[in-house]
Design a protein around this motif. Structure first.
Motif, PDB file in Angstrom:
ATOM      1  N   LEU A 206      -5.510   5.345   0.917  1.00 32.65           N
ATOM      2  CA  LEU A 206      -5.942   3.946   1.063  1.00 32.65           C
ATOM      3  C   LEU A 206      -6.035   3.717   2.563  1.00 32.65           C
ATOM      4  O   LEU A 206      -5.029   3.803   3.268  1.00 32.65           O
ATOM      5  CB  LEU A 206      -4.960   2.968   0.411  1.00 32.65           C
TER       6      LEU A 206
ATOM      7  N   LEU B 190      -7.920   1.327   5.631  1.00 31.66           N
ATOM      8  CA  LEU B 190      -8.754   0.206   6.092  1.00 31.66           C
ATOM      9  C   LEU B 190      -9.052   0.395   7.575  1.00 31.66           C
ATOM     10  O   LEU B 190      -8.217   0.912   8.325  1.00 31.66           O
ATOM     11  CB  LEU B 190      -8.018  -1.127   5.900  1.00 31.66           C
TER      12      LEU B 190
ATOM     13  N   GLY C 151      -3.794  -5.898   8.395  1.00 29.67           N
ATOM     14  CA  GLY C 151      -2.811  -6.917   8.773  1.00 29.67           C
ATOM     15  C   GLY C 151      -3.205  -8.321   8.395  1.00 29.67           C
ATOM     16  O   GLY C 151      -2.700  -9.287   8.969  1.00 29.67           O
TER      17      GLY C 151
ATOM     18  N   GLY D 264      -3.710  -9.080   4.828  1.00 31.48           N
ATOM     19  CA  GLY D 264      -3.525  -9.183   3.384  1.00 31.48           C
ATOM     20  C   GLY D 264      -4.591  -8.488   2.551  1.00 31.48           C
ATOM     21  O   GLY D 264      -4.554  -8.543   1.321  1.00 31.48           O
TER      22      GLY D 264
ATOM     23  N   GLY E 237      -5.179  -5.195   2.260  1.00 26.80           N
ATOM     24  CA  GLY E 237      -4.617  -4.044   1.563  1.00 26.80           C
ATOM     25  C   GLY E 237      -3.941  -4.480   0.273  1.00 26.80           C
ATOM     26  O   GLY E 237      -4.107  -3.867  -0.788  1.00 26.80           O
TER      27      GLY E 237
ATOM     28  N   ASN F 200       4.791   7.493   9.051  1.00 29.24           N
ATOM     29  CA  ASN F 200       3.929   6.324   8.855  1.00 29.24           C
ATOM     30  C   ASN F 200       4.760   5.119   8.393  1.00 29.24           C
ATOM     31  O   ASN F 200       4.747   4.719   7.234  1.00 29.24           O
ATOM     32  CB  ASN F 200       2.816   6.648   7.855  1.00 29.24           C
TER      33      ASN F 200
ATOM     34  N   ARG G  88       6.410   0.473   4.871  1.00 28.14           N
ATOM     35  CA  ARG G  88       6.709  -0.969   4.681  1.00 28.14           C
ATOM     36  C   ARG G  88       5.729  -1.572   3.675  1.00 28.14           C
ATOM     37  O   ARG G  88       6.116  -2.347   2.803  1.00 28.14           O
ATOM     38  CB  ARG G  88       6.559  -1.738   5.999  1.00 28.14           C
TER      39      ARG G  88
ATOM     40  N   ARG H   7       6.700  -3.152   0.091  1.00 32.26           N
ATOM     41  CA  ARG H   7       6.414  -4.563  -0.189  1.00 32.26           C
ATOM     42  C   ARG H   7       5.562  -4.700  -1.453  1.00 32.26           C
ATOM     43  O   ARG H   7       5.672  -5.686  -2.186  1.00 32.26           O
ATOM     44  CB  ARG H   7       5.707  -5.179   1.020  1.00 32.26           C
TER      45      ARG H   7
HETATM   46  C1  LIG Z   1      -1.659   0.593   4.923  1.00 33.79           C
HETATM   47  C2  LIG Z   1      -2.845  -0.384   4.831  1.00 33.79           C
HETATM   48  C3  LIG Z   1      -3.790   0.063   3.729  1.00 33.79           C
HETATM   49  C4  LIG Z   1      -2.285  -1.767   4.472  1.00 33.79           C
HETATM   50  O1  LIG Z   1      -3.354  -2.701   4.412  1.00 33.79           O
HETATM   51  P1  LIG Z   1      -3.252  -4.087   5.240  1.00 33.79           P
HETATM   52  O2  LIG Z   1      -4.386  -4.952   4.835  1.00 33.79           O
HETATM   53  O3  LIG Z   1      -3.098  -3.794   6.691  1.00 33.79           O
HETATM   54  O4  LIG Z   1      -1.909  -4.650   4.612  1.00 33.79           O
HETATM   55  P2  LIG Z   1      -1.342  -6.105   4.695  1.00 33.79           P
HETATM   56  O5  LIG Z   1      -2.204  -6.970   5.556  1.00 33.79           O
HETATM   57  O6  LIG Z   1      -1.076  -6.556   3.303  1.00 33.79           O
HETATM   58  O7  LIG Z   1       0.060  -5.828   5.445  1.00 33.79           O
HETATM   59  C5  LIG Z   1       0.113  -5.245   6.747  1.00 33.79           C
HETATM   60  C6  LIG Z   1       0.890  -6.150   7.697  1.00 33.79           C
HETATM   61  O8  LIG Z   1       0.177  -7.346   7.900  1.00 33.79           O
HETATM   62  C7  LIG Z   1       1.013  -8.472   7.596  1.00 33.79           C
HETATM   63  N1  LIG Z   1       0.184  -9.497   6.972  1.00 33.79           N
HETATM   64  C8  LIG Z   1      -0.201  -9.544   5.670  1.00 33.79           C
HETATM   65  N2  LIG Z   1      -0.954 -10.633   5.460  1.00 33.79           N
HETATM   66  C9  LIG Z   1      -1.089 -11.256   6.641  1.00 33.79           C
HETATM   67  C10 LIG Z   1      -1.773 -12.428   7.052  1.00 33.79           C
HETATM   68  N3  LIG Z   1      -2.485 -13.164   6.206  1.00 33.79           N
HETATM   69  N4  LIG Z   1      -1.686 -12.764   8.358  1.00 33.79           N
HETATM   70  C11 LIG Z   1      -0.978 -12.025   9.231  1.00 33.79           C
HETATM   71  N5  LIG Z   1      -0.301 -10.892   8.886  1.00 33.79           N
HETATM   72  C12 LIG Z   1      -0.358 -10.540   7.610  1.00 33.79           C
HETATM   73  C13 LIG Z   1       2.022  -7.942   6.643  1.00 33.79           C
HETATM   74  O9  LIG Z   1       3.221  -8.703   6.664  1.00 33.79           O
HETATM   75  C14 LIG Z   1       2.227  -6.554   7.176  1.00 33.79           C
HETATM   76  O10 LIG Z   1       3.158  -6.565   8.242  1.00 33.79           O
HETATM   77  P3  LIG Z   1       4.091  -5.293   8.574  1.00 33.79           P
HETATM   78  O11 LIG Z   1       3.199  -4.285   9.241  1.00 33.79           O
HETATM   79  O12 LIG Z   1       5.143  -5.813   9.477  1.00 33.79           O
HETATM   80  O13 LIG Z   1       4.626  -4.751   7.278  1.00 33.79           O
HETATM   81  C15 LIG Z   1      -3.639  -0.505   6.168  1.00 33.79           C
HETATM   82  O14 LIG Z   1      -2.817  -1.045   7.158  1.00 33.79           O
HETATM   83  C16 LIG Z   1      -4.199   0.839   6.631  1.00 33.79           C
HETATM   84  O15 LIG Z   1      -5.304   1.217   6.265  1.00 33.79           O
HETATM   85  N6  LIG Z   1      -3.417   1.575   7.483  1.00 33.79           N
HETATM   86  C17 LIG Z   1      -3.871   2.855   8.009  1.00 33.79           C
HETATM   87  C18 LIG Z   1      -3.975   3.912   6.923  1.00 33.79           C
HETATM   88  C19 LIG Z   1      -2.669   4.152   6.213  1.00 33.79           C
HETATM   89  O16 LIG Z   1      -1.624   4.317   6.826  1.00 33.79           O
HETATM   90  N7  LIG Z   1      -2.758   4.204   4.861  1.00 33.79           N
HETATM   91  C20 LIG Z   1      -1.632   4.488   3.992  1.00 33.79           C
HETATM   92  C21 LIG Z   1      -1.380   5.946   3.890  1.00 33.79           C
HETATM   93  S1  LIG Z   1      -0.017   6.278   2.777  1.00 33.79           S
END
Ligand SMILES: CC(C)(COP(=O)(O)OP(=O)(O)OC[C@H]1O[C@@H](n2cnc3c(N)ncnc32)[C@H](O)[C@@H]1OP(=O)(O)O)[C@@H](O)C(=O)NCCC(=O)NCCS
Length: 173
Positions: free
Chosen positions: A96, A98, A104, A106, A108, A135, A140, A144
């Motif tokens: 997964l 992005l 960051g 929401g 994901g 990672n 986290r 969550r």
């Molecule tokens: C892992 C991944 C898919 C998560 O998707 P995402 O959209 O970033 O996830 P979320 O936005 O739900 O959460 C990420 C962070 O944003 C924060 N967040 C969520 N909604 C938010 C909002 N509306 N406003 C501000 N921050 C927010 C969350 O609290 C979280 O904080 P944390 O890093 O302290 O835990 C994405 O970050 C990604 O592609 N990362 C790189 C690839 C990766 O590592 N993939 C997983 C391999 S196992």
């Protein structure tokens, strides 16, 4: 099965394995993830190779590549998974990912919840995945999202790196 679903403003659409190279610009834009995972940027043909990195013995259609697109059609994410792997009813998330500019906020979570609904509607009862020890943000995120740790595996070599991986699982109620 076309796997099409809506997750907030993103649309998920199945991309045939033969067109996996369409994800190359996304992978090139995720240098942070490739440095963390492989110790180098994405290879020039990394996207094309995704289907060939699946475990052996799958039947046709078990692996699926989904493009996560904005309303304007830009591919800002990738979900790659296997249905009924390793056992019937269990679905395995391989990737997964992005684009950095859409993390960051929401999205994901929205994608995962929509995918869970699709898996349940298709008879799936459990999701599985493995997350790299290094990672921490992903760990986290999955915690969550309700994933529970199962066991550590490795170290395994990935590109220039060696990793331990934490297998995680979530029962779909
Ligand atoms: C892992 C991944 C898919 C998560 O998707 P995402 O959209 O970033 O996830 P979320 O936005 O739900 O959460 C990420 C962070 O944003 C924060 N967040 C969520 N909604 C938010 C909002 N509306 N406003 C501000 N921050 C927010 C969350 O609290 C979280 O904080 P944390 O890093 O302290 O835990 C994405 O970050 C990604 O592609 N990362 C790189 C690839 C990766 O590592 N993939 C997983 C391999 S196992």
């Amino acid at each position: 099965m076309d796997f099409r679903f809506q997750a907030g403003e993103l649309t998920a659409e199945r991309v045939p394995d033969t067109e996996a190279e369409r994800f190359q610009p996304l992978l090139d834009g995720c240098e942070d993830f490739h440095q963390l995972t492989y110790g180098r940027p994405a290879l020039p043909d990394q996207a094309r190779l995704i289907p060939s990195e699946r475990p052996p013995g799958l039947v046709s259609g078990q692996g699926h590549l989904l493009a996560l697109k904005t309303a304007t059609g830009e591919v800002v994410g990738l979900l790659e998974a296997l249905r009924d792997f390793p056992t019937p009813g269990e679905w395995y998330i391989g990737i997964l990912l992005l684009a950095p500019q859409v993390r960051g906020q929401g999205r994901g979570q929205a994608v995962l919840h929509a995918y869970e609904a699709l898996v349940r509607a298709s008879g799936g009862t459990r999701l599985r995945l493995a997350v790299l020890e290094q990672n921490e943000a992903a760990h986290r995120f999955w915690t969550r999202m309700g994933f529970q740790p199962e066991n550590w595996v490795g170290p395994v070599e990935q590109g220039l790196k060696r990793h331990r991986l934490l297998r995680m699982t979530k029962a779909l109620g």
